[in-house]
Design an enzyme around this catalytic site. Sequence first.
Site, PDB file in Angstrom:
ATOM      1  CB  SER A 171      -0.886   0.047   1.250  1.00 37.19           C
ATOM      2  OG  SER A 171      -1.818  -0.982   1.244  1.00 37.19           O
TER       3      SER A 171
ATOM      4  CG  HIS B 134      -2.646  -2.685  -3.433  1.00 36.87           C
ATOM      5  ND1 HIS B 134      -1.599  -3.509  -3.112  1.00 36.87           N
ATOM      6  CD2 HIS B 134      -3.035  -2.116  -2.287  1.00 36.87           C
ATOM      7  CE1 HIS B 134      -1.384  -3.438  -1.813  1.00 36.87           C
ATOM      8  NE2 HIS B 134      -2.247  -2.603  -1.285  1.00 36.87           N
TER       9      HIS B 134
ATOM     10  CG  HIS C 273      -4.128  -7.537   0.385  1.00 36.04           C
ATOM     11  ND1 HIS C 273      -4.156  -6.730  -0.725  1.00 36.04           N
ATOM     12  CD2 HIS C 273      -3.177  -7.034   1.199  1.00 36.04           C
ATOM     13  CE1 HIS C 273      -3.244  -5.776  -0.577  1.00 36.04           C
ATOM     14  NE2 HIS C 273      -2.631  -5.932   0.569  1.00 36.04           N
TER      15      HIS C 273
ATOM     16  CE1 TYR D 238      -7.997  -6.216   1.611  1.00 32.64           C
ATOM     17  CE2 TYR D 238      -6.140  -6.704   3.036  1.00 32.64           C
ATOM     18  CZ  TYR D 238      -6.734  -5.929   2.063  1.00 32.64           C
ATOM     19  OH  TYR D 238      -6.053  -4.871   1.524  1.00 32.64           O
ATOM     20  CD  GLU D 239      -7.436  -7.776  -2.880  1.00 29.61           C
ATOM     21  OE1 GLU D 239      -7.889  -7.323  -3.945  1.00 29.61           O
ATOM     22  OE2 GLU D 239      -6.228  -8.017  -2.704  1.00 29.61           O
TER      23      GLU D 239
ATOM     24  CB  ALA E 191       0.880   0.183   4.872  1.00 30.03           C
TER      25      ALA E 191
ATOM     26  CG  MET F 162      -4.627  -6.279   7.258  1.00 36.29           C
ATOM     27  SD  MET F 162      -6.032  -5.346   6.644  1.00 36.29           S
ATOM     28  CE  MET F 162      -6.398  -4.288   8.072  1.00 36.29           C
ATOM     29  CB  SER F 163       0.104  -7.982   3.045  1.00 38.10           C
ATOM     30  OG  SER F 163       1.091  -7.070   3.469  1.00 38.10           O
TER      31      SER F 163
ATOM     32  CG  ASN G 205      -2.041   2.827  11.368  1.00 40.11           C
ATOM     33  OD1 ASN G 205      -1.759   2.389  10.255  1.00 40.11           O
ATOM     34  ND2 ASN G 205      -2.521   2.069  12.332  1.00 40.11           N
TER      35      ASN G 205
ATOM     36  CG  HIS H 234      -7.033   2.422   3.097  1.00 39.11           C
ATOM     37  ND1 HIS H 234      -5.928   1.614   3.326  1.00 39.11           N
ATOM     38  CD2 HIS H 234      -7.063   2.607   1.753  1.00 39.11           C
ATOM     39  CE1 HIS H 234      -5.327   1.338   2.176  1.00 39.11           C
ATOM     40  NE2 HIS H 234      -5.989   1.927   1.207  1.00 39.11           N
TER      41      HIS H 234
HETATM   42  N1  HPA Z   1      -3.503  -2.865  11.172  1.00 40.13           N
HETATM   43  C1  HPA Z   1      -3.433  -3.758  10.175  1.00 40.13           C
HETATM   44  N2  HPA Z   1      -2.956  -3.459   8.982  1.00 40.13           N
HETATM   45  C2  HPA Z   1      -2.510  -2.201   8.777  1.00 40.13           C
HETATM   46  C3  HPA Z   1      -2.562  -1.232   9.774  1.00 40.13           C
HETATM   47  C4  HPA Z   1      -3.090  -1.578  11.047  1.00 40.13           C
HETATM   48  O1  HPA Z   1      -3.158  -0.777  11.986  1.00 40.13           O
HETATM   49  N3  HPA Z   1      -2.061  -0.087   9.243  1.00 40.13           N
HETATM   50  C5  HPA Z   1      -1.702  -0.374   7.964  1.00 40.13           C
HETATM   51  N4  HPA Z   1      -1.978  -1.664   7.676  1.00 40.13           N
END
Ligand code: HPA
Length: 272
Positions: A30, A61, A83, A85-86, A113, A211-212, A235, A247
Site C-alpha cells: 500500500s 494497488h 490480499h 482479505y479480498e 504498510a 494484513m499481508s 499509524n 485507510h
Molecule cells: N492494522 C493492520 N494493517 C494495517 C494497519 C493496522 O493498523 N495499518 C496499515 N496496515
Amino acid sequence: MSESQRAGLAARFLLDRTPVQPRAALVLGSGWGGLIGELRGAVRVPYAQVPGMKVSTVPGHAGEWVLGQIGSTPVAVMSGRLHYYEGHSLADVVFPMRVLKAMGVETVVLTNAAGAVNTSFQPGDLMLVVDHINLTGANPLFGPNDEALGPRFPDMSRAYDPELLELARQAALEAGVTPRQGVYCWMTGPSFETPAEIRMARVLGADAVGMSTVPEVICARHMGMRVAAASCMTNMAAGVLDQPLSHQEVLDTMARVRPAFTRFLLGLMEKL
Ligand code: HPA
C-alpha cells in the site's frame, strides 16, 4: 496442470516481453509505488494479462508487473499485491512468488504498510522485519506438497535473511532513514484490529501488525528464496492513541515518507 506448471507459463509470458532476466524482485505494498518511475527500460504488464494471475481490488494497488533495471540489478517489481482479505485463496495470493521462482529470481524484497504495536515507534517509521507471527490460522502451504518446489515442513527459523537485513539497514541509513527492526504480526483484516487484539499482539512479541506479506514469505522460503521485508508504520495500532483508524491515514503517511522510502528501496535493490 500443476501449480508449478501454471507458474512456468506465467513466467514465460513475462520473460517474453522483456530482455531483462530479473535477479531480484520487489513487492510494493500500500502506497509504496513511488519507485516505478525510476526503473530503466521498464516494461509494464497488467496482472489481468498474465495467464493464471488474479487481479487486486484495493485502492492504492495498481496491479501490474514492471520489469526493468535498478542500477545494475535486473528486477521484477510487483506494483500492487493480492490480499487474503479480498477473498482470494492463499494459493492465488502467493502465485506471484511461484512465478518469480520460475523466472529464476533468487531474492525477494517485500514491502507493506503496518500499524505500530511497539509504542516507541512513530507513524512514518521504517521497520525492517526480523521475524513474524502468523495469527490467522491459515498457511499458503496447506494442501498437497509439491516436492519439486520445496519440503513438506519448511524451516522458518531464519525466514528473514540476516545478510539482506544488513544491506537494508545500510540502504536505509544512506537514504537518510533511521530504520527500526521488529516482529511483524499477520492478521487477516480487512477490519482493523481491536485494542484488545493489539494488546495481545504486544504481549506475544509483535512490534507491528498488518494484513499481508507473511503468506508470500512462507511461500518464498518454502522454495528456498532469500527474503527481506520492510514495513512503513503508517499509524499507531488500534488503542494506542485515542482516535479511530482509517485507510486514509495509511495513505497519507505513505505519501509523506514516499520520497525517502523510494530512495531506500532503490538503494537496496542496487545492492542485490
Ligand atoms: N492494522 C493492520 N494493517 C494495517 C494497519 C493496522 O493498523 N495499518 C496499515 N496496515
